[in-house]
Design an enzyme around this catalytic site. Structure first.
Site, PDB file in Angstrom:
ATOM      1  CB  ALA A 131      26.015 -25.207 -18.216  1.00  0.00           C
ATOM      2  CB  THR A 132      20.401 -25.802 -17.686  1.00  0.00           C
ATOM      3  OG1 THR A 132      20.304 -27.236 -17.672  1.00  0.00           O
ATOM      4  CG2 THR A 132      20.643 -25.319 -19.101  1.00  0.00           C
ATOM      5  CG  ASN A 142      27.840 -31.157 -14.663  1.00  0.00           C
ATOM      6  OD1 ASN A 142      27.945 -31.512 -13.494  1.00  0.00           O
ATOM      7  ND2 ASN A 142      26.728 -30.572 -15.139  1.00  0.00           N
ATOM      8  CG  LEU A 161      24.629 -37.198   0.402  1.00  0.00           C
ATOM      9  CD1 LEU A 161      24.192 -37.077   1.854  1.00  0.00           C
ATOM     10  CD2 LEU A 161      23.474 -37.654  -0.463  1.00  0.00           C
ATOM     11  CE  LYS A 171      27.589 -39.873 -12.437  1.00  0.00           C
ATOM     12  NZ  LYS A 171      28.046 -38.721 -13.233  1.00  0.00           N
ATOM     13  NE  ARG A 216      18.099 -32.828 -21.234  1.00  0.00           N
ATOM     14  CZ  ARG A 216      17.613 -33.953 -20.717  1.00  0.00           C
ATOM     15  NH1 ARG A 216      17.334 -34.962 -21.527  1.00  0.00           N
ATOM     16  NH2 ARG A 216      17.400 -34.061 -19.426  1.00  0.00           N
ATOM     17  N   GLY A 219      22.567 -26.969 -11.019  1.00  0.00           N
ATOM     18  CA  GLY A 219      23.456 -27.641 -10.084  1.00  0.00           C
ATOM     19  C   GLY A 219      24.948 -27.420 -10.287  1.00  0.00           C
ATOM     20  CB  VAL A 242      25.213 -35.226 -23.753  1.00  0.00           C
ATOM     21  CG1 VAL A 242      25.698 -33.833 -23.401  1.00  0.00           C
ATOM     22  CG2 VAL A 242      24.524 -35.890 -22.579  1.00  0.00           C
ATOM     23  CE1 TYR A 291      24.230 -41.086 -11.247  1.00  0.00           C
ATOM     24  CE2 TYR A 291      24.761 -41.707  -8.985  1.00  0.00           C
ATOM     25  CZ  TYR A 291      24.830 -40.797 -10.026  1.00  0.00           C
ATOM     26  OH  TYR A 291      25.502 -39.604  -9.865  1.00  0.00           O
TER      27      TYR A 291
HETATM   28  P1  NDP Z   1      21.189 -31.417 -11.650  1.00  0.00           P
HETATM   29  O1  NDP Z   1      19.984 -32.240 -11.925  1.00  0.00           O
HETATM   30  O2  NDP Z   1      21.026 -30.188 -10.841  1.00  0.00           O
HETATM   31  O3  NDP Z   1      21.919 -31.051 -13.012  1.00  0.00           O
HETATM   32  C1  NDP Z   1      22.094 -31.999 -14.046  1.00  0.00           C
HETATM   33  C2  NDP Z   1      22.388 -31.255 -15.336  1.00  0.00           C
HETATM   34  O4  NDP Z   1      22.637 -32.244 -16.355  1.00  0.00           O
HETATM   35  C3  NDP Z   1      21.198 -30.432 -15.799  1.00  0.00           C
HETATM   36  O5  NDP Z   1      21.665 -29.240 -16.393  1.00  0.00           O
HETATM   37  C4  NDP Z   1      20.546 -31.352 -16.816  1.00  0.00           C
HETATM   38  O6  NDP Z   1      19.771 -30.675 -17.779  1.00  0.00           O
HETATM   39  C5  NDP Z   1      21.796 -31.936 -17.465  1.00  0.00           C
HETATM   40  N1  NDP Z   1      21.465 -33.093 -18.268  1.00  0.00           N
HETATM   41  C6  NDP Z   1      20.886 -34.260 -17.868  1.00  0.00           C
HETATM   42  N2  NDP Z   1      20.686 -35.063 -18.921  1.00  0.00           N
HETATM   43  C7  NDP Z   1      21.155 -34.390 -20.009  1.00  0.00           C
HETATM   44  C8  NDP Z   1      21.239 -34.690 -21.381  1.00  0.00           C
HETATM   45  N3  NDP Z   1      20.796 -35.857 -21.879  1.00  0.00           N
HETATM   46  N4  NDP Z   1      21.760 -33.779 -22.229  1.00  0.00           N
HETATM   47  C9  NDP Z   1      22.212 -32.599 -21.740  1.00  0.00           C
HETATM   48  N5  NDP Z   1      22.161 -32.236 -20.458  1.00  0.00           N
HETATM   49  C10 NDP Z   1      21.633 -33.144 -19.601  1.00  0.00           C
HETATM   50  O7  NDP Z   1      22.214 -32.419 -10.934  1.00  0.00           O
HETATM   51  P2  NDP Z   1      23.742 -32.237 -10.499  1.00  0.00           P
HETATM   52  O8  NDP Z   1      24.228 -30.887 -10.791  1.00  0.00           O
HETATM   53  O9  NDP Z   1      23.844 -32.752  -9.132  1.00  0.00           O
HETATM   54  O10 NDP Z   1      24.425 -33.299 -11.473  1.00  0.00           O
HETATM   55  C11 NDP Z   1      25.526 -33.000 -12.280  1.00  0.00           C
HETATM   56  C12 NDP Z   1      26.441 -34.205 -12.347  1.00  0.00           C
HETATM   57  O11 NDP Z   1      26.933 -34.470 -11.042  1.00  0.00           O
HETATM   58  C13 NDP Z   1      25.776 -35.499 -12.806  1.00  0.00           C
HETATM   59  O12 NDP Z   1      26.661 -36.173 -13.666  1.00  0.00           O
HETATM   60  C14 NDP Z   1      25.583 -36.275 -11.518  1.00  0.00           C
HETATM   61  O13 NDP Z   1      25.543 -37.659 -11.736  1.00  0.00           O
HETATM   62  C15 NDP Z   1      26.817 -35.847 -10.765  1.00  0.00           C
HETATM   63  N6  NDP Z   1      26.781 -36.043  -9.325  1.00  0.00           N
HETATM   64  C16 NDP Z   1      25.828 -35.447  -8.561  1.00  0.00           C
HETATM   65  C17 NDP Z   1      25.824 -35.624  -7.195  1.00  0.00           C
HETATM   66  C18 NDP Z   1      24.771 -35.070  -6.320  1.00  0.00           C
HETATM   67  O14 NDP Z   1      24.626 -35.539  -5.167  1.00  0.00           O
HETATM   68  N7  NDP Z   1      24.010 -34.065  -6.729  1.00  0.00           N
HETATM   69  C19 NDP Z   1      26.889 -36.396  -6.557  1.00  0.00           C
HETATM   70  C20 NDP Z   1      27.827 -36.999  -7.467  1.00  0.00           C
HETATM   71  C21 NDP Z   1      27.774 -36.788  -8.787  1.00  0.00           C
HETATM   72  P3  NDP Z   1      18.160 -30.923 -17.852  1.00  0.00           P
HETATM   73  O15 NDP Z   1      17.595 -30.031 -16.799  1.00  0.00           O
HETATM   74  O16 NDP Z   1      17.826 -30.561 -19.247  1.00  0.00           O
HETATM   75  O17 NDP Z   1      17.917 -32.372 -17.536  1.00  0.00           O
HETATM   76  C1  8X3 Z   2      25.324 -38.811  -6.533  1.00  0.00           C
HETATM   77  C2  8X3 Z   2      25.662 -39.111  -5.118  1.00  0.00           C
HETATM   78  O1  8X3 Z   2      25.436 -40.862  -3.321  1.00  0.00           O
HETATM   79  O2  8X3 Z   2      23.399 -40.063  -4.370  1.00  0.00           O
HETATM   80  O3  8X3 Z   2      26.200 -39.416  -7.410  1.00  0.00           O
HETATM   81  O4  8X3 Z   2      24.868 -41.505  -5.563  1.00  0.00           O
HETATM   82  S1  8X3 Z   2      24.788 -40.444  -4.581  1.00  0.00           S
END
Ligand code: NDP
Ligand code: 8X3
Length: 252
Positions: free
Chosen positions: A10-11, A86, A184, A156, A34, A13, A60, A152
């Site tokens: 939750a920290t 997430n 994206l 997914k 984290r 995006g 996690v 990656y």
């Molecule tokens: P961000 O990097 O902004 O956020 C990711 C979050 O996940 C951060 O809070 C991060 O914390 C946390 N996180 C990562 N690894 C761990 C861990 N081991 N334990 C606990 N927390 C962790 O990216 P998004 O918000 O974009 O990503 C969120 C989800 O959305 C992901 O699953 C990503 O794959 C998915 N997604 C994203 C897309 C995109 O284009 N952005 C598109 C499709 C899916 P920390 O800062 O501590 O690493």
């Molecule tokens: C994140 C979106 O298209 O970069 O899952 O893989 S993409």
């Protein structure tokens, strides 16, 4: 009593946007992550919006730490209505035969095993209460591989299969399972993927208006708010000028 949502990662995006959306929508929120400082400032923000907030600090990938965190949840917070799996990441964009094996481990341990760990710890309570909503954040990347996305994309694709499997296993309960598959979304995602290379990360969103975390949070909130007989099983959410993981129209 307000419903309770637990959000991993939750920290930043999408997770952070979900926390705000569900707080606005009348939930009390358990935020996990984290980074203690970011959890604290988000907690203050959510409290300012009228939500009660519990923060849990753990990675996690560490199943024991996750177990201890879940066990530490006070009684009045234990009836979790919505679990948003997430936390996740991409690391690197390399040809499969040239990829970094440590990056592979981190993605697999976070995106697949971390999601499974939280599901294993939280869903039994939902089954016992015959009520609950699991929202997994998958990706368009799980629908089909794109160039250099290999591992990656595979994580997914696993999220899709794991979501489908859970939905099947819970079909005799009122617990619902949703897999949201964003395209994206401009968050910290690409900065993480490119190991802190801000300029390269900005290039990902060049010439296209990407989605925001709020766009995805809206979909998550809709899934959780749908009438009880409606299960939003899977949602693919793309930017208007994105047609698939690899077809993106960019201006200029
Ligand atoms: P961000 O990097 O902004 O956020 C990711 C979050 O996940 C951060 O809070 C991060 O914390 C946390 N996180 C990562 N690894 C761990 C861990 N081991 N334990 C606990 N927390 C962790 O990216 P998004 O918000 O974009 O990503 C969120 C989800 O959305 C992901 O699953 C990503 O794959 C998915 N997604 C994203 C897309 C995109 O284009 N952005 C598109 C499709 C899916 P920390 O800062 O501590 O690493
Ligand atoms: C994140 C979106 O298209 O970069 O899952 O893989 S993409």
């Amino acid at each position: 009593m307000k419903p309770i949502a637990l959000i991993t990662g939750a920290t930043s995006g999408i997770g952070e946007a979900c926390a705000r959306k569900f707080a606005q929508g009348g939930y009390n929120i358990i935020i996990t992550g984290r980074k203690a400082d970011l959890l604290k400032s988000l907690a203050d923000q959510l409290k300012g919006m009228g939500a009660d907030v519990l923060t849990l600090l753990f990675d996690v990938r560490d199943a024991k730490a996750a177990r201890a965190a879940v066990d530490s949840i006070p009684q009045e917070w234990r009836n979790i209505d919505v679990l948003i799996n997430n936390a996740g990441l991409a690391l690197g964009l390399d040809k499969e035969h040239e990829g970094d094996m440590e990056d592979w481990d981190i993605m697999i341990d976070t995106n697949i095993k971390g999601l499974l760990t939280m599901t294993r710890y939280i869903v039994p309570g939902m089954v016992e209460r015959n009520s609950g909503q699991v929202i997994n954040i998958g990706s368009v990347a799980g629908d089909a591989a794109y160039a250099k996305g290999n591992v990656y994309c595979a994580t997914k694709a696993a999220v899709k299969t794991i979501s489908d499997g859970l939905r099947i296993d819970l079909a005799d309960t009122a617990v619902r399972v949703t897999n949201i598959k964003p395209g994206l979304v401009e968050t910290n995602f690409s900065v993480t993927r490119f190991h802190g290379d801000q300029q390269r990360a900005e290039g990902v969103y060049k010439g296209i208006k990407p989605l925001t975390g709020d766009d995805i949070a809206d979909v998550a909130f809709y899934a959780a708010s749908a009438p009880k007989h409606v299960q939003i099983a899977e949602v693919l959410v793309l930017a208007t000028h994105q047609a698939s993981g690899s077809v993106i129209y960019r201006e200029g």
